[in-house]
Scaffold this motif. Structure first.
Motif, PDB file in Angstrom:
ATOM      1  N   PHE A 196     -53.293   4.108  -7.491  1.00 11.94           N
ATOM      2  CA  PHE A 196     -53.255   5.233  -6.562  1.00 11.94           C
ATOM      3  C   PHE A 196     -54.212   4.994  -5.412  1.00 11.94           C
ATOM      4  N   ALA A 197     -53.671   5.074  -4.194  1.00 12.10           N
ATOM      5  CA  ALA A 197     -54.509   4.961  -3.003  1.00 12.10           C
ATOM      6  C   ALA A 197     -53.787   5.605  -1.834  1.00 12.10           C
ATOM      7  N   LEU A 198     -54.537   6.366  -1.061  1.00 12.70           N
ATOM      8  CA  LEU A 198     -54.000   6.912   0.177  1.00 12.70           C
ATOM      9  C   LEU A 198     -54.002   5.822   1.232  1.00 12.70           C
ATOM     10  N   PRO A 199     -53.166   5.961   2.253  1.00  9.23           N
ATOM     11  CA  PRO A 199     -53.224   4.974   3.335  1.00  9.23           C
ATOM     12  C   PRO A 199     -54.580   5.049   4.038  1.00  9.23           C
ATOM     13  N   PRO A 200     -55.018   3.940   4.646  1.00  9.20           N
ATOM     14  CA  PRO A 200     -56.277   3.999   5.398  1.00  9.20           C
ATOM     15  C   PRO A 200     -56.171   5.074   6.487  1.00  9.20           C
ATOM     16  N   GLN A 201     -57.207   5.812   6.710  1.00  4.24           N
ATOM     17  CA  GLN A 201     -57.257   6.892   7.696  1.00  4.24           C
ATOM     18  C   GLN A 201     -56.048   7.823   7.542  1.00  4.24           C
ATOM     19  N   PRO A 202     -55.983   8.556   6.433  1.00  6.39           N
ATOM     20  CA  PRO A 202     -54.800   9.377   6.156  1.00  6.39           C
ATOM     21  C   PRO A 202     -54.476  10.403   7.240  1.00  6.39           C
ATOM     22  N   GLY A 203     -55.475  10.962   7.888  1.00  8.34           N
ATOM     23  CA  GLY A 203     -55.214  11.917   8.968  1.00  8.34           C
ATOM     24  C   GLY A 203     -54.484  11.261  10.126  1.00  8.34           C
ATOM     25  N   SER A 204     -54.984  10.096  10.541  1.00 12.14           N
ATOM     26  CA  SER A 204     -54.323   9.356  11.621  1.00 12.14           C
ATOM     27  C   SER A 204     -52.926   8.916  11.209  1.00 12.14           C
ATOM     28  N   PHE A 205     -52.781   8.518   9.959  1.00 13.46           N
ATOM     29  CA  PHE A 205     -51.475   8.118   9.434  1.00 13.46           C
ATOM     30  C   PHE A 205     -50.480   9.267   9.575  1.00 13.46           C
ATOM     31  N   LEU A 206     -50.870  10.472   9.140  1.00 13.95           N
ATOM     32  CA  LEU A 206     -49.971  11.629   9.192  1.00 13.95           C
ATOM     33  C   LEU A 206     -49.652  12.044  10.625  1.00 13.95           C
ATOM     34  N   VAL A 207     -50.634  11.976  11.520  1.00 13.87           N
ATOM     35  CA  VAL A 207     -50.387  12.315  12.924  1.00 13.87           C
ATOM     36  C   VAL A 207     -49.390  11.321  13.529  1.00 13.87           C
ATOM     37  N   TYR A 208     -49.585  10.037  13.254  1.00 15.82           N
ATOM     38  CA  TYR A 208     -48.655   9.029  13.773  1.00 15.82           C
ATOM     39  C   TYR A 208     -47.244   9.250  13.226  1.00 15.82           C
ATOM     40  N   GLN A 209     -47.133   9.561  11.942  1.00 14.07           N
ATOM     41  CA  GLN A 209     -45.813   9.814  11.350  1.00 14.07           C
ATOM     42  C   GLN A 209     -45.178  11.061  11.957  1.00 14.07           C
ATOM     43  N   ALA A 210     -45.988  12.054  12.290  1.00 15.65           N
ATOM     44  CA  ALA A 210     -45.462  13.249  12.956  1.00 15.65           C
ATOM     45  C   ALA A 210     -44.886  12.890  14.321  1.00 15.65           C
ATOM     46  N   LEU A 211     -45.546  11.992  15.038  1.00 13.76           N
ATOM     47  CA  LEU A 211     -45.008  11.529  16.329  1.00 13.76           C
ATOM     48  C   LEU A 211     -43.687  10.783  16.135  1.00 13.76           C
ATOM     49  N   ILE A 212     -43.637   9.926  15.132  1.00 11.44           N
ATOM     50  CA  ILE A 212     -42.422   9.168  14.840  1.00 11.44           C
ATOM     51  C   ILE A 212     -41.289  10.106  14.412  1.00 11.44           C
ATOM     52  N   SER A 213     -41.638  11.231  13.819  1.00  8.90           N
ATOM     53  CA  SER A 213     -40.617  12.160  13.318  1.00  8.90           C
ATOM     54  C   SER A 213     -39.697  12.654  14.429  1.00  8.90           C
ATOM     55  N   ILE A 214     -40.189  12.711  15.651  1.00  9.81           N
ATOM     56  CA  ILE A 214     -39.347  13.180  16.750  1.00  9.81           C
ATOM     57  C   ILE A 214     -38.189  12.209  16.972  1.00  9.81           C
ATOM     58  N   GLY A 215     -38.461  10.919  16.936  1.00 12.73           N
ATOM     59  CA  GLY A 215     -37.388   9.926  17.044  1.00 12.73           C
ATOM     60  C   GLY A 215     -36.422  10.018  15.880  1.00 12.73           C
ATOM     61  N   PHE A 216     -36.959  10.219  14.680  1.00  7.53           N
ATOM     62  CA  PHE A 216     -36.098  10.379  13.512  1.00  7.53           C
ATOM     63  C   PHE A 216     -35.233  11.625  13.667  1.00  7.53           C
ATOM     64  N   THR A 217     -35.807  12.699  14.189  1.00  9.76           N
ATOM     65  CA  THR A 217     -35.054  13.940  14.397  1.00  9.76           C
ATOM     66  C   THR A 217     -33.897  13.720  15.353  1.00  9.76           C
ATOM     67  N   ILE A 218     -34.141  13.025  16.444  1.00 11.71           N
ATOM     68  CA  ILE A 218     -33.077  12.750  17.407  1.00 11.71           C
ATOM     69  C   ILE A 218     -31.939  12.007  16.725  1.00 11.71           C
ATOM     70  N   GLY A 219     -32.266  10.962  15.972  1.00 14.71           N
ATOM     71  CA  GLY A 219     -31.242  10.203  15.258  1.00 14.71           C
ATOM     72  C   GLY A 219     -30.547  11.038  14.207  1.00 14.71           C
ATOM     73  N   PHE A 220     -31.305  11.850  13.484  1.00 11.10           N
ATOM     74  CA  PHE A 220     -30.735  12.689  12.439  1.00 11.10           C
ATOM     75  C   PHE A 220     -29.714  13.656  13.026  1.00 11.10           C
ATOM     76  N   VAL A 221     -30.100  14.352  14.086  1.00 10.36           N
ATOM     77  CA  VAL A 221     -29.200  15.329  14.711  1.00 10.36           C
ATOM     78  C   VAL A 221     -27.962  14.630  15.256  1.00 10.36           C
ATOM     79  N   TRP A 222     -28.164  13.517  15.930  1.00  5.84           N
ATOM     80  CA  TRP A 222     -27.039  12.790  16.531  1.00  5.84           C
ATOM     81  C   TRP A 222     -26.036  12.358  15.461  1.00  5.84           C
ATOM     82  N   VAL A 223     -26.526  11.741  14.390  1.00  6.29           N
ATOM     83  CA  VAL A 223     -25.639  11.268  13.331  1.00  6.29           C
ATOM     84  C   VAL A 223     -25.000  12.448  12.606  1.00  6.29           C
ATOM     85  N   GLN A 224     -25.783  13.461  12.294  1.00  5.95           N
ATOM     86  CA  GLN A 224     -25.233  14.600  11.552  1.00  5.95           C
ATOM     87  C   GLN A 224     -24.129  15.292  12.343  1.00  5.95           C
ATOM     88  N   GLU A 225     -24.306  15.424  13.633  1.00  6.93           N
ATOM     89  CA  GLU A 225     -23.279  16.084  14.432  1.00  6.93           C
ATOM     90  C   GLU A 225     -21.995  15.270  14.511  1.00  6.93           C
TER      91      GLU A 225
END
Length: 139
Positions: free
Chosen positions: A103-132
């Motif tokens: 068991f180990a969290l990623p290094p700098q878990p706060g920064s990791f989560l913020v970066y993933q939140a930024l990436i989520s916008i791109g995933f959202t665009i793809g998700f909506v496009w494909v789902q529609e």
């Protein structure tokens, strides 16, 4: 649940399940191409595919039930702003637990989560496009 109810549930959740599963499979493939050990790539791919498929099915169900309005990007983006970082955290922690040192969290878990939140916008665009395109009428 009736057969008709089962078909409706499948139609509602299938796009999200497919999108999440394919995203996890691509992650495994890219990890293999990048030279990651096969066990690490497969484990990481599965541990990304499962939460993304579950969250994707949930997003599909919320969209088709009217709780997340179709045609409005912001509510879906907010959903994935939370769900995508959680899926990535599950992948990171789970892969390290199964294949790594325990068991180990990623290094700098706060920064990791913020970066993933930024990436989520791109995933959202793809998700909506494909789902529609998978659900007739863009529902």
């Amino acid at each position: 649940m009736t057969i008709t109810g089962g078909r409706a549930a499948t139609r509602i959740t299938a796009p999200g399940l497919v999108i999440g599963t394919v995203a996890g499979l691509f992650a495994a493939l890219f990890a293999l191409v990048a030279g990651a050990p096969a066990a690490w790539a497969v484990t990481g791919g599965l541990l990304l595919a499962v939460p993304l498929a579950v969250f994707g099915a949930g997003c599909s169900a919320l969209r088709l039930s009217g709780r997340l309005r179709t045609g409005a990007f912001a509510p879906i983006a907010l959903y994935w702003l939370i769900a995508f970082p959680l899926a990535r955290l599950i992948q990171e922690v789970g892969t390290r637990l199964v294949v790594g040192d325990g068991f180990a969290l990623p290094p700098q878990p706060g920064s990791f989560l913020v970066y993933q939140a930024l990436i989520s916008i791109g995933f959202t665009i793809g998700f909506v496009w494909v789902q529609e395109r998978l659900v007739r009428g863009g529902a």
